[in-house]
Design a protein around this motif. Structure first.
Motif, PDB file in Angstrom:
ATOM      1  N   ASP A  31       0.830  -1.210   0.000  1.00 37.37           N
ATOM      2  CA  ASP A  31       0.000   0.000   0.000  1.00 37.37           C
ATOM      3  C   ASP A  31       0.860   1.254   0.000  1.00 37.37           C
ATOM      4  OD1 ASP A  31      -2.334  -1.469   0.005  1.00 37.37           O
ATOM      5  OD2 ASP A  31      -2.559  -1.433   2.191  1.00 37.37           O
ATOM      6  N   ASN A  32       1.945   1.245   0.779  1.00 36.04           N
ATOM      7  CA  ASN A  32       2.861   2.390   0.790  1.00 36.04           C
ATOM      8  C   ASN A  32       3.457   2.609  -0.591  1.00 36.04           C
ATOM      9  OD1 ASN A  32       4.158   1.321   3.992  1.00 36.04           O
ATOM     10  ND2 ASN A  32       2.550   2.800   3.564  1.00 36.04           N
ATOM     11  N   VAL A  33       3.940   1.537  -1.185  1.00 43.09           N
ATOM     12  CA  VAL A  33       4.575   1.622  -2.497  1.00 43.09           C
ATOM     13  C   VAL A  33       3.600   2.172  -3.535  1.00 43.09           C
ATOM     14  CG1 VAL A  33       5.471   0.228  -4.405  1.00 43.09           C
ATOM     15  CG2 VAL A  33       6.278  -0.179  -2.066  1.00 43.09           C
ATOM     16  N   LEU A  55      13.651   2.489  -4.271  1.00 38.27           N
ATOM     17  CA  LEU A  55      12.991   1.400  -3.541  1.00 38.27           C
ATOM     18  C   LEU A  55      13.669   0.057  -3.793  1.00 38.27           C
ATOM     19  CD1 LEU A  55       9.214   2.311  -4.030  1.00 38.27           C
ATOM     20  CD2 LEU A  55      10.486   2.330  -1.874  1.00 38.27           C
ATOM     21  N   LEU A  56      14.027  -0.204  -5.035  1.00 32.64           N
ATOM     22  CA  LEU A  56      14.683  -1.477  -5.347  1.00 32.64           C
ATOM     23  C   LEU A  56      16.111  -1.516  -4.812  1.00 32.64           C
ATOM     24  CD1 LEU A  56      13.390  -2.072  -8.992  1.00 32.64           C
ATOM     25  CD2 LEU A  56      12.635  -3.198  -6.890  1.00 32.64           C
ATOM     26  N   ILE A  69       6.645  -3.275  -7.070  1.00 32.87           N
ATOM     27  CA  ILE A  69       7.327  -2.046  -7.485  1.00 32.87           C
ATOM     28  C   ILE A  69       7.566  -2.037  -8.986  1.00 32.87           C
ATOM     29  CG2 ILE A  69       9.480  -0.733  -7.293  1.00 32.87           C
ATOM     30  CD1 ILE A  69       9.663  -1.818  -4.385  1.00 32.87           C
ATOM     31  N   VAL A  70       8.028  -3.147  -9.526  1.00 34.42           N
ATOM     32  CA  VAL A  70       8.334  -3.218 -10.963  1.00 34.42           C
ATOM     33  C   VAL A  70       7.059  -3.087 -11.790  1.00 34.42           C
ATOM     34  CG1 VAL A  70       9.317  -4.629 -12.798  1.00 34.42           C
ATOM     35  CG2 VAL A  70      10.376  -4.619 -10.540  1.00 34.42           C
ATOM     36  N   ILE A  71       6.019  -3.799 -11.393  1.00 28.41           N
ATOM     37  CA  ILE A  71       4.766  -3.762 -12.155  1.00 28.41           C
ATOM     38  C   ILE A  71       4.130  -2.379 -12.104  1.00 28.41           C
ATOM     39  CG2 ILE A  71       2.384  -4.605 -12.168  1.00 28.41           C
ATOM     40  CD1 ILE A  71       3.465  -7.370 -11.446  1.00 28.41           C
ATOM     41  N   LEU A  72       4.050  -1.799 -10.922  1.00 32.47           N
ATOM     42  CA  LEU A  72       3.437  -0.473 -10.796  1.00 32.47           C
ATOM     43  C   LEU A  72       4.300   0.598 -11.459  1.00 32.47           C
ATOM     44  CD1 LEU A  72       2.051  -0.479  -7.137  1.00 32.47           C
ATOM     45  CD2 LEU A  72       0.736  -0.389  -9.262  1.00 32.47           C
ATOM     46  N   GLY A  73       5.622   0.487 -11.289  1.00 33.76           N
ATOM     47  CA  GLY A  73       6.500   1.453 -11.933  1.00 33.76           C
ATOM     48  C   GLY A  73       6.345   1.441 -13.439  1.00 33.76           C
ATOM     49  N   SER A  74       6.226   0.256 -14.011  1.00 35.35           N
ATOM     50  CA  SER A  74       6.072   0.133 -15.463  1.00 35.35           C
ATOM     51  C   SER A  74       4.681   0.557 -15.918  1.00 35.35           C
ATOM     52  CB  SER A  74       6.349  -1.314 -15.888  1.00 35.35           C
ATOM     53  OG  SER A  74       7.663  -1.678 -15.534  1.00 35.35           O
ATOM     54  N   TYR A  75       3.703   0.429 -15.046  1.00 35.07           N
ATOM     55  CA  TYR A  75       2.353   0.915 -15.362  1.00 35.07           C
ATOM     56  C   TYR A  75       2.388   2.430 -15.588  1.00 35.07           C
ATOM     57  CZ  TYR A  75      -2.358   2.650 -14.361  1.00 35.07           C
ATOM     58  OH  TYR A  75      -3.547   3.328 -14.406  1.00 35.07           O
ATOM     59  N   PHE A  76       3.148   3.132 -14.741  1.00 35.94           N
ATOM     60  CA  PHE A  76       3.228   4.589 -14.845  1.00 35.94           C
ATOM     61  C   PHE A  76       4.248   5.044 -15.882  1.00 35.94           C
ATOM     62  CE2 PHE A  76       1.722   4.240 -10.340  1.00 35.94           C
ATOM     63  CZ  PHE A  76       0.509   4.896 -10.511  1.00 35.94           C
ATOM     64  N   LEU A  77       5.293   4.255 -16.117  1.00 37.73           N
ATOM     65  CA  LEU A  77       6.393   4.688 -16.984  1.00 37.73           C
ATOM     66  C   LEU A  77       6.339   4.113 -18.392  1.00 37.73           C
ATOM     67  CD1 LEU A  77       9.355   4.273 -14.451  1.00 37.73           C
ATOM     68  CD2 LEU A  77       8.472   6.448 -15.337  1.00 37.73           C
ATOM     69  N   GLY A  78       5.661   2.986 -18.566  1.00 36.69           N
ATOM     70  CA  GLY A  78       5.748   2.271 -19.823  1.00 36.69           C
ATOM     71  C   GLY A  78       6.856   1.234 -19.734  1.00 36.69           C
ATOM     72  N   PHE A  79       6.899   0.344 -20.722  1.00 33.20           N
ATOM     73  CA  PHE A  79       7.812  -0.794 -20.650  1.00 33.20           C
ATOM     74  C   PHE A  79       9.280  -0.393 -20.616  1.00 33.20           C
ATOM     75  CE2 PHE A  79      10.507  -3.781 -23.084  1.00 33.20           C
ATOM     76  CZ  PHE A  79      10.562  -4.779 -22.124  1.00 33.20           C
ATOM     77  N   GLY A  89      17.780  -0.309 -10.354  1.00 39.85           N
ATOM     78  CA  GLY A  89      17.613  -0.434  -8.907  1.00 39.85           C
ATOM     79  C   GLY A  89      18.047  -1.793  -8.397  1.00 39.85           C
ATOM     80  N   SER A  90      17.688  -2.845  -9.125  1.00 39.83           N
ATOM     81  CA  SER A  90      18.060  -4.201  -8.721  1.00 39.83           C
ATOM     82  C   SER A  90      19.569  -4.407  -8.799  1.00 39.83           C
ATOM     83  CB  SER A  90      17.356  -5.232  -9.605  1.00 39.83           C
ATOM     84  OG  SER A  90      15.955  -5.159  -9.442  1.00 39.83           O
ATOM     85  N   ALA A  91      20.199  -3.810  -9.805  1.00 40.97           N
ATOM     86  CA  ALA A  91      21.647  -3.931  -9.946  1.00 40.97           C
ATOM     87  C   ALA A  91      22.364  -3.243  -8.792  1.00 40.97           C
ATOM     88  CB  ALA A  91      22.103  -3.340 -11.275  1.00 40.97           C
ATOM     89  N   ILE A  92      21.865  -2.095  -8.371  1.00 41.91           N
ATOM     90  CA  ILE A  92      22.481  -1.386  -7.249  1.00 41.91           C
ATOM     91  C   ILE A  92      22.436  -2.256  -5.990  1.00 41.91           C
ATOM     92  CG2 ILE A  92      22.247   0.578  -5.676  1.00 41.91           C
ATOM     93  CD1 ILE A  92      21.227   2.201  -8.077  1.00 41.91           C
ATOM     94  N   ALA A  93      21.280  -2.892  -5.755  1.00 44.51           N
ATOM     95  CA  ALA A  93      21.147  -3.764  -4.578  1.00 44.51           C
ATOM     96  C   ALA A  93      22.063  -4.980  -4.688  1.00 44.51           C
ATOM     97  CB  ALA A  93      19.694  -4.208  -4.422  1.00 44.51           C
ATOM     98  N   ALA A  94      22.061  -5.632  -5.855  1.00 39.88           N
ATOM     99  CA  ALA A  94      22.835  -6.861  -6.028  1.00 39.88           C
ATOM    100  C   ALA A  94      24.340  -6.617  -5.939  1.00 39.88           C
ATOM    101  CB  ALA A  94      22.493  -7.508  -7.368  1.00 39.88           C
ATOM    102  N   PHE A  95      24.826  -5.644  -6.705  1.00 39.75           N
ATOM    103  CA  PHE A  95      26.261  -5.407  -6.732  1.00 39.75           C
ATOM    104  C   PHE A  95      26.731  -4.658  -5.488  1.00 39.75           C
ATOM    105  CE2 PHE A  95      25.135  -6.274 -11.115  1.00 39.75           C
ATOM    106  CZ  PHE A  95      26.096  -7.212 -11.442  1.00 39.75           C
ATOM    107  N   GLY A  96      25.803  -3.936  -4.848  1.00 42.55           N
ATOM    108  CA  GLY A  96      26.127  -3.339  -3.558  1.00 42.55           C
ATOM    109  C   GLY A  96      26.347  -4.413  -2.513  1.00 42.55           C
ATOM    110  N   GLY A  97      25.457  -5.420  -2.478  1.00 37.45           N
ATOM    111  CA  GLY A  97      25.613  -6.536  -1.555  1.00 37.45           C
ATOM    112  C   GLY A  97      26.886  -7.316  -1.833  1.00 37.45           C
ATOM    113  N   TYR A  98      27.176  -7.523  -3.113  1.00 38.11           N
ATOM    114  CA  TYR A  98      28.401  -8.227  -3.512  1.00 38.11           C
ATOM    115  C   TYR A  98      29.630  -7.478  -3.005  1.00 38.11           C
ATOM    116  CZ  TYR A  98      32.030 -10.105  -6.619  1.00 38.11           C
ATOM    117  OH  TYR A  98      33.189 -10.654  -7.115  1.00 38.11           O
TER     118      TYR A  98
END
Length: 222
Positions: A31-33, A55-56, A69-79, A89-98
């Motif tokens: 709901d927050n997202v 967020l990601l 987040i991905v589905i709603l973000g793409s709803y507003f932004l387009g594919f 966003g996912s890359a920042i999280a993944a490679f940040g953790g790495y």
């Protein structure tokens, strides 16, 4: 192998605690997202992109509803823009953790697993089975962050981690982004079907991989 599972469960417990805390405090819920993205959409596309990426990215520290987040973000932004924001966003999280676990993970690991032989066995187990885990990590929340941290902690070469991460993440984000872009408030079925299909595909992949893994075939991925 037992040591590897022990370490992964310990890391997962840390991420799970942030998820539980977030739900108890009522922050970073679906709901927050939805509310934040709706507000951002009234400002500009760049604001929506920034919110999606942020967020990601913080998923590394606080568990967030990634698929929503991905589905709603793409709803507003387009594919195209939705997909690009999701991958960023996912890359920042993944490679940040790495990177974080590559820098400080060994010291933390030594405190959890004091026996050097056990730590060596754990690194060997992840070298053999880590690629499959990384590629199928989107099957469950928290697992992408856990596998990214394990890759850094065990010193998996960055290019190898990146390759397996892209193989597992790119189609997942692409399908979710496309489903969000073609969904509407009146017809959310594409998003619903995509969510169900993605989880079904990932869990089927885990089932097949476990059977293959138990036969020792996962070592061919190294």
């Amino acid at each position: 192998m037992r040591t590897l599972l022990k370490v992964m469960l310990s890391i997962a417990a840390i991420f799970a605690s942030t998820f539980i805390l977030g739900r108890v405090l009522g922050i970073l819920t679906e709901d927050n997202v939805r509310e934040w993205l709706q507000i951002a959409s009234t400002l500009s596309a760049l604001t929506v992109i920034a919110v999606v990426v942020a967020l990601l990215a913080i998923d590394l520290f606080v568990a967030v509803p990634t698929l929503t987040i991905v589905i709603l973000g793409s709803y507003f932004l387009g594919f195209e823009m939705g997909f690009a924001a999701a991958m960023t966003g996912s890359a920042i999280a993944a490679f940040g953790g790495y990177a974080i676990c590559g820098r400080w993970g060994e010291g933390a690991l030594a405190k959890v697993i004091r026996n050097e032989d056990e730590r060596a066995d754990m690194r060997g187990a992840f070298t053999s089975h880590g690629p499959g885990m990384i590629m199928l990590s989107r099957a469950a929340p928290i697992l992408p962050e856990v596998t990214a941290c394990m890759a850094g902690m065990t010193r998996m070469p960055l290019i190898r981690f990146a390759m397996f991460w892209v193989v597992g993440t790119l189609p997942y984000m692409g399908i979710a982004a496309y489903a969000g872009s073609v969904s509407t408030l009146d017809d959310p079925r594409p998003a619903i079907f995509a969510a169900l299909g993605l989880y079904a595909a990932m869990w089927t992949g885990w089932f097949i991989y476990r059977k293959y893994w138990m036969k020792g075939g996962a070592r061919l991925l190294v």
